[in-house]
Design a protein around this motif. Structure first.
Motif, PDB file in Angstrom:
ATOM      1  N   TYR A 199     -14.244   4.657   5.951  1.00 56.13           N
ATOM      2  CA  TYR A 199     -13.095   3.742   5.906  1.00 56.13           C
ATOM      3  C   TYR A 199     -12.205   4.162   4.733  1.00 56.13           C
ATOM      4  N   THR A 200     -10.931   4.520   5.026  1.00 54.30           N
ATOM      5  CA  THR A 200     -10.048   5.085   4.007  1.00 54.30           C
ATOM      6  C   THR A 200      -8.746   4.307   3.943  1.00 54.30           C
ATOM      7  N   PRO A 201      -8.541   3.496   2.911  1.00 53.06           N
ATOM      8  CA  PRO A 201      -7.245   2.800   2.748  1.00 53.06           C
ATOM      9  C   PRO A 201      -6.137   3.821   2.476  1.00 53.06           C
ATOM     10  N   ILE A 202      -4.964   3.570   3.031  1.00 54.31           N
ATOM     11  CA  ILE A 202      -3.834   4.485   2.841  1.00 54.31           C
ATOM     12  C   ILE A 202      -2.568   3.693   2.550  1.00 54.31           C
ATOM     13  N   LYS A 203      -1.571   4.420   2.086  1.00 56.72           N
ATOM     14  CA  LYS A 203      -0.220   3.875   1.957  1.00 56.72           C
ATOM     15  C   LYS A 203       0.659   4.636   2.929  1.00 56.72           C
ATOM     16  N   ALA A 204       1.107   3.953   3.973  1.00 55.21           N
ATOM     17  CA  ALA A 204       1.897   4.602   5.026  1.00 55.21           C
ATOM     18  C   ALA A 204       3.361   4.666   4.632  1.00 55.21           C
ATOM     19  N   THR A 236      -4.613  -1.630  10.886  1.00 58.59           N
ATOM     20  CA  THR A 236      -4.276  -2.618   9.856  1.00 58.59           C
ATOM     21  C   THR A 236      -5.313  -3.736   9.865  1.00 58.59           C
ATOM     22  N   ASP A 237      -5.777  -4.111   8.678  1.00 58.01           N
ATOM     23  CA  ASP A 237      -6.607  -5.302   8.534  1.00 58.01           C
ATOM     24  C   ASP A 237      -6.054  -6.124   7.381  1.00 58.01           C
ATOM     25  N   GLN A 238      -6.786  -7.144   6.957  1.00 53.95           N
ATOM     26  CA  GLN A 238      -6.279  -8.031   5.912  1.00 53.95           C
ATOM     27  C   GLN A 238      -6.142  -7.347   4.561  1.00 53.95           C
ATOM     28  N   ARG A 239      -6.748  -6.183   4.423  1.00 58.15           N
ATOM     29  CA  ARG A 239      -6.615  -5.437   3.171  1.00 58.15           C
ATOM     30  C   ARG A 239      -5.445  -4.453   3.200  1.00 58.15           C
ATOM     31  N   GLY A 240      -4.862  -4.253   4.377  1.00 55.42           N
ATOM     32  CA  GLY A 240      -3.727  -3.353   4.482  1.00 55.42           C
ATOM     33  C   GLY A 240      -3.953  -2.260   5.505  1.00 55.42           C
ATOM     34  N   LYS A 241      -3.235  -1.160   5.369  1.00 51.31           N
ATOM     35  CA  LYS A 241      -3.339  -0.025   6.271  1.00 51.31           C
ATOM     36  C   LYS A 241      -4.577   0.802   5.935  1.00 51.31           C
ATOM     37  N   TYR A 242      -5.217   1.339   6.989  1.00 52.20           N
ATOM     38  CA  TYR A 242      -6.372   2.209   6.758  1.00 52.20           C
ATOM     39  C   TYR A 242      -6.516   3.196   7.902  1.00 52.20           C
ATOM     40  N   MET A 243      -7.336   4.217   7.655  1.00 53.40           N
ATOM     41  CA  MET A 243      -7.692   5.203   8.674  1.00 53.40           C
ATOM     42  C   MET A 243      -9.187   5.472   8.593  1.00 53.40           C
TER      43      MET A 243
END
Length: 360
Positions: A314-319, A296-303
């Protein structure tokens, strides 16, 4: 010169390979999972009983340890009983007197009836004797009732546990005067924690969603509903829904629901906060990844995923929901079969080429 250049190139290649980090990589896959909505709730004892004084008098003793387990009928308090013993003695004496009078008047009535047959007495005398006998009989019943009341009040001087369970600290210390009757004084509270309830509320729109789900709220999805607490407990807990409020609370627009759960280790207490994960359907093709691979960073969840060239992306996701304790459903951002870094996320950076070590 050619040999020297070749040797230098080999050394550069070996150095580059040595600097390429080796990381654990897993592959996202699909599975059929149950979908949940979470609701805040409260743990409530199935049985809660107040210990109260049922007669007036001075509290003499308290004979239990606060927080201990007490059994139904166990003596907890005693109340000064002199006045109730005196009342019992007085009622007993009144009964003996009434019985004596009844015996006398019944014999007199029988004798006057025989005398009336011989015209030795008047009919009025016979009626007076009968009336006296009936008054004595009524006095007997009154005395018997008084004895019953006196015995009951005397029994109330010994305050016993109305149910089995864990008892609170005493609310009144010995030496104080307590009152019974309509203004009964509460002395303590007993909680039967062997059987508990998970009580929570959901909006009427969410309730409609549940009713329309597979099997409705009485279906198999609503057995073994997962419960979670603020801190991990020594065991996992589930509840079976058994109660739905017959109406919607118009002031809040919610429906109250209850579920039963066991408490074999007595670690759950009435009043604890709980989160109820209520199922509302199934996703037969949910994308599953390791929960530890999500950051998690300030932009949200990522993997961190890997492209075909083994470069970190760097891949933003919705968990989504947690699955089988260590896995997580991903609602968007990752596709089935896509590789991702499962460990040591802090040792890599986007755009870096890595050496993948497949773990799953």
């Amino acid at each position: 010169m050619i040999l020297a250049a070749g040797a230098a190139g080999c050394r550069k290649q070996q150095k580059a390979e040595a600097q390429t980090p080796e990381v654990d990589v897993a592959t996202a896959y699909t599975d059929s999972v149950v979908l949940y909505h979470t609701y805040p709730g409260e743990i409530v004892a199935a049985t809660t009983a107040d210990v109260v004084a049922r007669v007036n008098g001075q509290l003499l003793t308290c004979s239990y340890e606060p927080g201990s387990y007490v059994r139904k009928g166990q003596t907890l308090f005693t109340i000064e009983s002199t006045q109730y013993r005196d009342a019992l003695s007085q009622a007993t004496a009144s009964l003996a007197n009434a019985r004596s009078e009844y015996e006398y008047y019944s014999k007199q009535y029988a004798a006057l009836q025989k005398a009336l047959e011989a015209d030795a007495v008047s009919k009025m005398e016979v009626l007076q004797a009968k009336s006296s006998m009936e008054q004595a009989q009524a006095a007997m019943k009154t005395a018997e009732a008084a004895i019953s009341t006196a015995r009951t009040n005397l029994g109330y001087c010994t305050v016993t546990a109305p149910v089995s369970g864990y008892i609170s600290e005493r609310l009144v210390d010995p030496g104080n005067y307590v009152g019974g009757g309509m203004g009964a004084v509460k002395l303590a509270t007993i909680y039967d924690n062997t059987s508990l309830q998970a009580v929570f509320s959901l909006s009427d729109s969410q309730y409609e969603l549940l009713v329309g789900s597979q099997g409705g709220i009485g279906g198999p999805l609503y057995r073994d509903v997962p419960l979670t607490f603020r801190q991990p407990m020594s065991r996992s807990y589930t509840t079976d829904l058994y109660y739905t409020a017959p109406s919607v609370d118009t002031s809040t627009g919610t429906v109250t629901m209850k579920g039963k759960l066991s408490n074999p280790d007595n670690e759950l207490k009435s009043g604890m906060y709980v989160t109820v994960s209520l199922p509302y359907g199934e996703n037969p093709k949910a994308v599953i990844v390791s929960d530890a691979s999500i950051a998690t960073d300030q932009r949200g969840k990522y993997m961190y995923t890997l492209n075909d060239s083994d470069k970190v992306v760097y891949t933003p996701i919705k968990a989504g929901d947690l699955y089988q304790d260590t896995l997580r459903v991903v609602e968007s951002g990752i596709k089935p079969g896509e590789r991702y870094i499962s460990k040591a996320l802090l040792t890599v950076r986007p755009g870096e080429t890595v050496k993948p070590r497949q773990t799953r």
